[in-house]
Write a protein that holds these residues in place. Sequence first.
Motif, PDB file in Angstrom:
ATOM      1  N   ARG A 118       0.946   4.320  -2.779  1.00 20.11           N
ATOM      2  CA  ARG A 118       0.695   5.716  -2.405  1.00 20.11           C
ATOM      3  C   ARG A 118       1.872   6.613  -2.772  1.00 20.11           C
ATOM      4  O   ARG A 118       1.666   7.760  -3.167  1.00 20.11           O
ATOM      5  CB  ARG A 118       0.421   5.801  -0.908  1.00 20.11           C
ATOM      6  CG  ARG A 118      -0.976   5.349  -0.534  1.00 20.11           C
ATOM      7  CD  ARG A 118      -1.416   6.008   0.766  1.00 20.11           C
ATOM      8  NE  ARG A 118      -2.775   5.573   1.083  1.00 20.11           N
ATOM      9  CZ  ARG A 118      -3.078   4.516   1.817  1.00 20.11           C
ATOM     10  NH1 ARG A 118      -2.113   3.775   2.318  1.00 20.11           N
ATOM     11  NH2 ARG A 118      -4.340   4.174   2.041  1.00 20.11           N
TER      12      ARG A 118
ATOM     13  N   ALA B  98       1.590   7.274  -6.443  1.00 19.10           N
ATOM     14  CA  ALA B  98       0.486   8.194  -6.709  1.00 19.10           C
ATOM     15  C   ALA B  98       0.827   9.609  -6.242  1.00 19.10           C
ATOM     16  O   ALA B  98       0.499  10.598  -6.920  1.00 19.10           O
ATOM     17  CB  ALA B  98      -0.781   7.701  -6.013  1.00 19.10           C
ATOM     18  N   ALA B  99       1.514   9.715  -5.109  1.00 19.66           N
ATOM     19  CA  ALA B  99       1.887  11.037  -4.605  1.00 19.66           C
ATOM     20  C   ALA B  99       2.892  11.712  -5.518  1.00 19.66           C
ATOM     21  O   ALA B  99       2.795  12.929  -5.774  1.00 19.66           O
ATOM     22  CB  ALA B  99       2.458  10.905  -3.194  1.00 19.66           C
TER      23      ALA B  99
ATOM     24  N   ARG C   3       0.831  -1.210   0.000  1.00 23.20           N
ATOM     25  CA  ARG C   3       0.000   0.000   0.000  1.00 23.20           C
ATOM     26  C   ARG C   3       0.863   1.257   0.000  1.00 23.20           C
ATOM     27  O   ARG C   3       0.550   2.230  -0.703  1.00 23.20           O
ATOM     28  CB  ARG C   3      -0.922  -0.019   1.224  1.00 23.20           C
ATOM     29  CG  ARG C   3      -1.899   1.143   1.259  1.00 23.20           C
ATOM     30  CD  ARG C   3      -2.743   1.108   2.503  1.00 23.20           C
ATOM     31  NE  ARG C   3      -3.700   0.011   2.469  1.00 23.20           N
ATOM     32  CZ  ARG C   3      -3.743  -0.991   3.334  1.00 23.20           C
ATOM     33  NH1 ARG C   3      -2.864  -1.049   4.329  1.00 23.20           N
ATOM     34  NH2 ARG C   3      -4.641  -1.942   3.238  1.00 23.20           N
ATOM     35  N   LEU C   4       1.945   1.259   0.783  1.00 19.46           N
ATOM     36  CA  LEU C   4       2.807   2.440   0.803  1.00 19.46           C
ATOM     37  C   LEU C   4       3.457   2.669  -0.559  1.00 19.46           C
ATOM     38  O   LEU C   4       3.568   3.811  -1.010  1.00 19.46           O
ATOM     39  CB  LEU C   4       3.885   2.287   1.878  1.00 19.46           C
ATOM     40  CG  LEU C   4       4.866   3.451   1.977  1.00 19.46           C
ATOM     41  CD1 LEU C   4       4.144   4.733   2.383  1.00 19.46           C
ATOM     42  CD2 LEU C   4       6.001   3.141   2.947  1.00 19.46           C
TER      43      LEU C   4
ATOM     44  N   LEU D 150       4.942  12.135  -0.302  1.00 18.61           N
ATOM     45  CA  LEU D 150       3.805  12.256   0.627  1.00 18.61           C
ATOM     46  C   LEU D 150       4.016  13.430   1.577  1.00 18.61           C
ATOM     47  O   LEU D 150       3.080  14.190   1.861  1.00 18.61           O
ATOM     48  CB  LEU D 150       3.619  10.955   1.415  1.00 18.61           C
ATOM     49  CG  LEU D 150       2.929   9.809   0.671  1.00 18.61           C
ATOM     50  CD1 LEU D 150       2.986   8.530   1.496  1.00 18.61           C
ATOM     51  CD2 LEU D 150       1.483  10.172   0.357  1.00 18.61           C
TER      52      LEU D 150
ATOM     53  N   ARG E 231      -5.345   9.461   4.261  1.00 17.53           N
ATOM     54  CA  ARG E 231      -5.628   8.028   4.153  1.00 17.53           C
ATOM     55  C   ARG E 231      -4.392   7.194   4.437  1.00 17.53           C
ATOM     56  O   ARG E 231      -4.452   6.147   5.103  1.00 17.53           O
ATOM     57  CB  ARG E 231      -6.180   7.718   2.763  1.00 17.53           C
ATOM     58  CG  ARG E 231      -7.606   8.188   2.537  1.00 17.53           C
ATOM     59  CD  ARG E 231      -8.031   7.976   1.101  1.00 17.53           C
ATOM     60  NE  ARG E 231      -9.425   8.350   0.890  1.00 17.53           N
ATOM     61  CZ  ARG E 231      -9.995   8.449  -0.311  1.00 17.53           C
ATOM     62  NH1 ARG E 231      -9.267   8.206  -1.420  1.00 17.53           N
ATOM     63  NH2 ARG E 231     -11.261   8.788  -0.414  1.00 17.53           N
ATOM     64  N   GLY E 232      -3.254   7.641   3.935  1.00 15.87           N
ATOM     65  CA  GLY E 232      -2.024   6.913   4.196  1.00 15.87           C
ATOM     66  C   GLY E 232      -1.643   6.923   5.665  1.00 15.87           C
ATOM     67  O   GLY E 232      -1.197   5.910   6.220  1.00 15.87           O
TER      68      GLY E 232
ATOM     69  N   LEU F 113      -5.211  12.080   0.121  1.00 20.03           N
ATOM     70  CA  LEU F 113      -4.284  10.977  -0.091  1.00 20.03           C
ATOM     71  C   LEU F 113      -3.339  10.820   1.099  1.00 20.03           C
ATOM     72  O   LEU F 113      -3.088   9.701   1.577  1.00 20.03           O
ATOM     73  CB  LEU F 113      -3.480  11.210  -1.368  1.00 20.03           C
ATOM     74  CG  LEU F 113      -2.408  10.164  -1.703  1.00 20.03           C
ATOM     75  CD1 LEU F 113      -3.055   8.811  -1.981  1.00 20.03           C
ATOM     76  CD2 LEU F 113      -1.574  10.617  -2.897  1.00 20.03           C
TER      77      LEU F 113
END
Length: 524
Positions: free
Chosen positions: A323, A326-327, A319-320, A385, A415-416, A412
Motif C-alpha cells: 500500500r 501504491a500510495a 500488505r502495508l 498514505l 482499505r488500509g 486506498l
Amino acid sequence: MTSSLIRGRPRRATAHISVRVAHAVLGAAVGTGWLVLPVMTAGAQDPVPVAPAGTVASAAAPQQDETSAADLVLPLVAGVAALGLAGYGCLRRTRRARTRTTPGIVSVAPPALTPADFERQARAALVLADDCVRTSREELTFVQRQFGEAETEPFVHALRAAETELTAACAIWRRYEQGVPKDAAARRQALVGVVGRCAEAGRRLDAEAPALDGLRELAGPGLAGALESAEGRFRELTGRTVTAQDTLAELHERFAASAVGPVTGYVEQAKDRLVFATVRLNEARQAADTGDGGRAAGQLRAAEGAVAQAEVLVTGVERLAARLRAAAELVPAALTGAEAELAAAREGGVREPLTTGELHARLAHADGVLAAVREERTAGPYDPLDALRRIARAVERLDTGHLGAPAAAALLVARGSVAGAEEFVAVHRGAVGPQARVLLAEAARELGADRAGQADTLARESRNLAERDVRAHGNPYPGADGGSPGLSGAVLGGVLLAEDQDGGPAASYGGPQTRGRHGFLPRA
C-alpha cells in the motif's frame, strides 16, 4: 451448636404451634370419650327396681333405641369438629411456612436487572461472539487447506451465518450508543436483541462443531494428516517472516516513521507466535507417539492458532509495504486531480450551498494542504498514505461530486485503515474490548457502502481504542514464558482461552459451548 434455621425461628411461633397441637389433642380426646361413654355405661346395674319381664320389655324397647342413637350423634360431631380444627391448624402452618420471611428459611428473590446490568451483558456477549467467529475462521483455514472447499461448505455456511448475526448485533449496539431508540423500554429491548443475536451466532457455530470434529478426527486417524498440514504451513510462514523483516527494514529507510508505525513490532510478535507453535507441534507429535490422541489434538489446535496469528502479522507487513508503494505512486495523480477539483469549485461547481466566506475558507485550506504535501515529497522520507488522506479530505470538503484520483486515494487509505485495525484486533483479541470491535464492524460496513472517508475515521478510532485496551490489559502471565515460550502472546492473542494458570484450553471452531473442547493437560 444451634443451627441457623432454628435460631432464625421466633419463639412465639413455637408457642403457637404447641397450643394448636394441644387443642387438637384435647378435641380428639373429648370426641373419643363421647364415643366410649355409652359402651362403658351399657353394662352397669340399674338401681331402679326391676319390673316384670314382659311389661318392661314391651314398654322400654322404643326408649332404648332413641337413647342410643342420640348418644352416638354428639360424640361423632365432636370428633369431626376436632379433626377439622386439627386440619385447619395444619393448613395454616403450611401456608405460613411458605410465606415466612425469616432469614435462613426461605430464599429471597433476586433483584431486578438494572440498565447497567443489561449493558454489561451485551458487552460481554459481543466480545464472546466476536472471539468465537474469529477463532472459527482461523481453524477453518486449516480445514479448507486439508479437505478443500466442497467438504467444508457446511462449516463455511455456518460461519457466514454467525458473522451476519454478529454484524447485526454490532449495528444494534452502535445505534444504542448513539441514543436510538430513546424510550427506556425500547432501549432495554435493544440490549436483549444484542444478546440474542450473539447467542444465535454462537449456536450456529456450536451446531457444526461436532461435524467438523468428525471430519478432522484429530484424536484419531486424522491427526497425522492435520499435523503434516500444520507443519507445512509453519515452514512456509517461517520463510515469509524472514522476508518480512527485510521488508520492514526497507520501509524504515524509504518512508517516515509514522508510515511504518502500524506494523511496528509485528515481526517480533510473529516470531513469538512461531516459537509457541514450535513447542506445541513437538508436544503434539510426542502425544501422538504415546497414543494420547486427546492431548495431541489440544496441542495441535494451540499450534494452529499461533500459526494463523503469525500469518496475520506477517501479512500485515507485506500488505502495508504494498500500500505504501501504491500510495507513493498515486500521490502525483491525486495532487493533479485535487487541483482540478479546486478549479471546479472556484467556478461554482460546489453542490452544497456555501457563503462566499465559507467557500473561500475551504479553498484556502485545500490550497494549504496541497502545498504541504508537495513540500513533504521533496523534503525526504514521508508518509504517502497520510498525504493521500489529507488530500482526499480537503477535496471532500469542497463537495464537487467529481470522481477521479482523490476518490481512488480515499479508497486506498480506507482499505488500509480497516485492514490494519482488523489485524490488530485479531492478534490481540484476548485484551480488546467491545467498543473497538463494534467500531471496526461499523467501519467495514461504511467501506462496503463506498463511504471511504467515514470508514477510514471509524477504523482509525477502532485501532486507537484497541491499542488502549491492550496497554490497560498488560501481561496477565508475568514470567510465564520462562517455562512455556510464547504463552503470554498466545493468551493475549486468544489462542488459549486463559481459563487456567497454564493458559487454558486451545480455542477451536465453535460457539461458547464448544470452543474450549480441545483442552490438554501439561506433560508430567
